[in-house]
Design a protein around this motif. Sequence first.
Motif, PDB file in Angstrom:
ATOM      1  N   SER A  93       4.317  13.748  -1.779  1.00 54.33           N
ATOM      2  CA  SER A  93       5.119  13.065  -0.768  1.00 54.33           C
ATOM      3  C   SER A  93       4.343  11.820  -0.384  1.00 54.33           C
ATOM      4  O   SER A  93       3.114  11.872  -0.228  1.00 54.33           O
ATOM      5  N   ALA A  94       5.048  10.703  -0.247  1.00 54.95           N
ATOM      6  CA  ALA A  94       4.332   9.450  -0.037  1.00 54.95           C
ATOM      7  C   ALA A  94       5.094   8.527   0.904  1.00 54.95           C
ATOM      8  O   ALA A  94       6.317   8.643   1.086  1.00 54.95           O
ATOM      9  N   PRO A 121       0.811  -1.216   0.000  1.00 50.00           N
ATOM     10  CA  PRO A 121       0.000   0.000   0.000  1.00 50.00           C
ATOM     11  C   PRO A 121       0.847   1.271   0.000  1.00 50.00           C
ATOM     12  O   PRO A 121       1.890   1.324   0.635  1.00 50.00           O
ATOM     13  N   MET A 122       0.357   2.277  -0.726  1.00 41.51           N
ATOM     14  CA  MET A 122       1.005   3.570  -0.869  1.00 41.51           C
ATOM     15  C   MET A 122       0.079   4.643  -0.299  1.00 41.51           C
ATOM     16  O   MET A 122      -1.088   4.720  -0.678  1.00 41.51           O
ATOM     17  N   GLU A 123       0.629   5.475   0.572  1.00 43.39           N
ATOM     18  CA  GLU A 123      -0.175   6.519   1.197  1.00 43.39           C
ATOM     19  C   GLU A 123       0.403   7.884   0.828  1.00 43.39           C
ATOM     20  O   GLU A 123       1.532   8.218   1.196  1.00 43.39           O
ATOM     21  N   ILE A 124      -0.358   8.662   0.095  1.00 47.93           N
ATOM     22  CA  ILE A 124       0.049  10.020  -0.275  1.00 47.93           C
ATOM     23  C   ILE A 124      -0.238  10.937   0.910  1.00 47.93           C
ATOM     24  O   ILE A 124      -1.387  11.052   1.360  1.00 47.93           O
ATOM     25  N   ALA A 157       1.102   1.413   5.919  1.00 42.97           N
ATOM     26  CA  ALA A 157       0.548   2.470   5.074  1.00 42.97           C
ATOM     27  C   ALA A 157      -0.883   2.145   4.668  1.00 42.97           C
ATOM     28  O   ALA A 157      -1.222   0.995   4.395  1.00 42.97           O
ATOM     29  N   HIS A 158      -1.716   3.168   4.635  1.00 43.54           N
ATOM     30  CA  HIS A 158      -3.118   3.037   4.200  1.00 43.54           C
ATOM     31  C   HIS A 158      -3.211   3.557   2.773  1.00 43.54           C
ATOM     32  O   HIS A 158      -3.049   4.738   2.512  1.00 43.54           O
ATOM     33  N   ASP A 159      -3.462   2.663   1.838  1.00 41.68           N
ATOM     34  CA  ASP A 159      -3.415   3.049   0.428  1.00 41.68           C
ATOM     35  C   ASP A 159      -4.542   4.025   0.095  1.00 41.68           C
ATOM     36  O   ASP A 159      -5.714   3.743   0.327  1.00 41.68           O
ATOM     37  N   ASN A 160      -4.156   5.186  -0.447  1.00 40.24           N
ATOM     38  CA  ASN A 160      -5.158   6.197  -0.810  1.00 40.24           C
ATOM     39  C   ASN A 160      -4.940   6.739  -2.221  1.00 40.24           C
ATOM     40  O   ASN A 160      -5.455   7.805  -2.566  1.00 40.24           O
TER      41      ASN A 160
END
Length: 443
Positions: free
Chosen positions: A359-360, A339-342, A426-429
């Motif tokens: 930024s992530a 997961p990728m969190e911006i 990370a909480h993917d958003n």
Amino acid sequence: MSVLPGEAFGLHVSTTAPGFRVSAYRIGWYGGAQARLVWRSGQVAGRHQHPPRLESGTRTVQADWERTTVVRTDGWPEGAYLLRLDAESGHQRYVPMIVRSASASGATLLMHAAATWQAYNQWGGYSLYEGKDGAYGNRSLAVSFDRPYDKNGAEKFLVYERAAVVLAERLRIPLAYTTGVDIHLAPSVLRDATTVVSLGHDEYWTPEQRRYVTRARDAGTNLVFLGANSCFRRVRLEPMETGAARRVVCYKTDYQEDPYLVDHPSMPTNDFRSPPAAQPESSMTGLLYEGYPTDAPFVVHGADHWIFAGTGVKRGDSFNHLVGVEYDRVMPEAPSPRPMEIVAHSPLVCQGRSSYSDSAYYTVPSGAGVFAAGTMRWVEALMAGTRENGRNHGMNARTGAFVTRTTENVLRAFAVGPATKSMATAHDNVRNVYGHTADGTGT
């Protein structure tokens, strides 16, 4: 560009002054001072050495000078050093030098970008960007460490690295030091490191360096990218009579002219994202480099993320001029870990085109976390509101305080070990931020 503690190195100096002295300063945090004098030479006789030569074919500038003096590092602690050369005439010049760590076990490893220092070095009239006439077509195809650096001798280190070293030392976390070139040569330094920190402008990597750093991440080492345009150019390092890895080879758009390709067709020296052997940097950094130049506010998106703890920011808060001069962003269709969190999503205009800088933060199954700032001004912003580094692009003390606290949060959390052991996954958003458009321009 580096030595182990206790090793000696040679200085090759050309000067019209009759003599000069050398002072070695260790960069750090010494009760508010940002450097400490650890050694000073006696008077060294000066001599004016012969002009550099230009190798045909690759247009590589070589200063084949005789060694002027030897510097011994007995008793010097590991760290980032600036040597200051003071001529009797009053002229000064810096030389960056890393006293590197043999091991980073249990420590945060600061990875200095020596290959990038050299790529932009215009001393003798040639760099990997332009020739003596300023033309791209007449640029060097390989650059040598056997020449001085241009300008004051340490411009890239002072602008994009020094302030991060000072901050890390002030935090009193366990630290280790190396260069990207040394990771290429001896990757064992990565073993059991808690974190690897790529500094403000870290553009030129070898495939080996990238592979070793990615392998460390997958074993639980956190990664931090405190800049933009990281791991963008794919280079080859070549030995010379003066030692291993003394030439940085990067043919870029002319990669097909590289004779090395005849026997190594999958090892071009072009951009990592370009064929053959395309490998976009986003698979490691999470972000893709997109453009230059820009100047835009940094806009907070995930205000409640632990990365921003103690900064007091709210969603939509902005910091003028923090995004620039180059920037990275999340590309939803590009290969990147999930997961990728911006955590910041900053609108900008670059060469007339509207886009974003991001930024992530992402996490991987090993527990490692990866933070990428997405702007090349991040390390410069650590000096914003001070007298350091000129006017800092108009960034103010508020921006400096925000970037400082955010960087402290990341380094302190990552110094404990794999990020997910102490911080949330990370909480993917990405879809929520970018919507469903294929090119990532939706909202």
